[in-house]
Design a protein around this motif. Structure first.
Motif: not given
Length: 258
Positions: A19-24, A48-49, A209-215
């Motif tokens: 579970v991370n937070s990112q700044i783009w 990323i944090s 403010v987005s939610y991303h799910y990645s593999n």
């Protein structure tokens, strides 16, 4: 805390990076070549944090705009609004692993669904060919994927006629279908509500403010849930020229970006 333990904590990968937070941060530009063609793209930075990587990218694009529908279709407006060809250069500076470089080719098309009470509904379909190289002595990895993005824009304050300046609400959801998965960064879904402000025909800004799910975001993480804070600045040369006057619906459609 001793100096030795402090040094160890700084050089050790966080145990849980699922579970991370990112700044783009993105700067987007667009320049019209003529009525039917434009070039554009963006340069961007991702952080990323917990700090696992920093990513830098340059993504140029060539757009072919459809303004008329073929005669045999007997439609007032074209079914497909635009075609897009692009490339992307992505460099990931990893803190605990070898760095990664990606070269990407993109082909896409956009079309609008029937508006719902003057609310524009845009679909964007894109095919991507991805070529990745991890700097650990491994070979290049090739992968392919489809992307489908559904986007709309809502007015912050209702207007009777045109939308030339003011606040708006961009919303989108995007799905990723991997035909052949890459070694790294296989996105699955992105849900992106935001807030935008149009300053004039050339400048606008959007914050999401987005939610991303990645593999496969790293060697150790099978999947991640990311909460992304994204600022996008837009500079466009697509000024309206007299006697060109758009309806409010057309103005809202122009606010929808990739």
């Amino acid at each position: 805390m001793t100096a030795g333990s402090l040094a160890f904590s700084q050089d050790t990968e966080p145990e849980d990076a699922n579970v991370n937070s990112q700044i783009w941060l993105d700067f987007n530009g667009k320049y019209r070549l003529d009525e039917n063609r434009s070039v554009g793209g963006f340069i961007g930075y991702r952080s990323i944090s917990p700090r696992i990587f920093d990513k830098f990218m340059v993504v140029p694009r060539y757009d072919i705009i459809h303004t008329k529908s073929p005669k045999f279709m007997n439609r007032e407006k074209p079914l497909i609004s635009s075609f897009h060809l692009g490339t992307g250069l992505y460099y990931t500076n990893n803190v605990y692993e070898a760095d990664n470089f990606e070269f990407r080719l993109m082909q896409g098309l956009k079309f609008f669904l029937p508006s719902l009470k003057a609310v524009p509904l845009q679909s964007y379909i894109r095919l991507e060919e991805r070529f990745q190289k991890t700097f650990d002595g491994s070979y290049w990895n090739a992968s392919f994927r489809f992307r489908y993005k559904f986007s709309t824009v809502l007015e912050w304050k209702k207007r009777l006629f045109s939308f030339n300046k003011g606040m708006y609400i961009p919303l989108s959801i995007e799905f990723f279908f991997n035909l052949n998965q890459a070694d790294r960064f296989n996105d699955v879904i992105r849900l992106s509500p935001g807030l935008g402000y149009k300053f004039n025909d050339e400048w606008k800004a959007e914050f999401y403010v987005s939610y991303h799910y990645s593999n496969n975001t790293s060697e150790d993480d099978d999947s991640t849930n990311d909460f992304v804070f994204r600022l996008r600045i837009y500079k466009s040369s697509l000024k309206k020229t007299s006697p060109e006057f758009n309806t409010k619906e057309e103005d809202l459609k122009e606010l929808i970006e990739d």
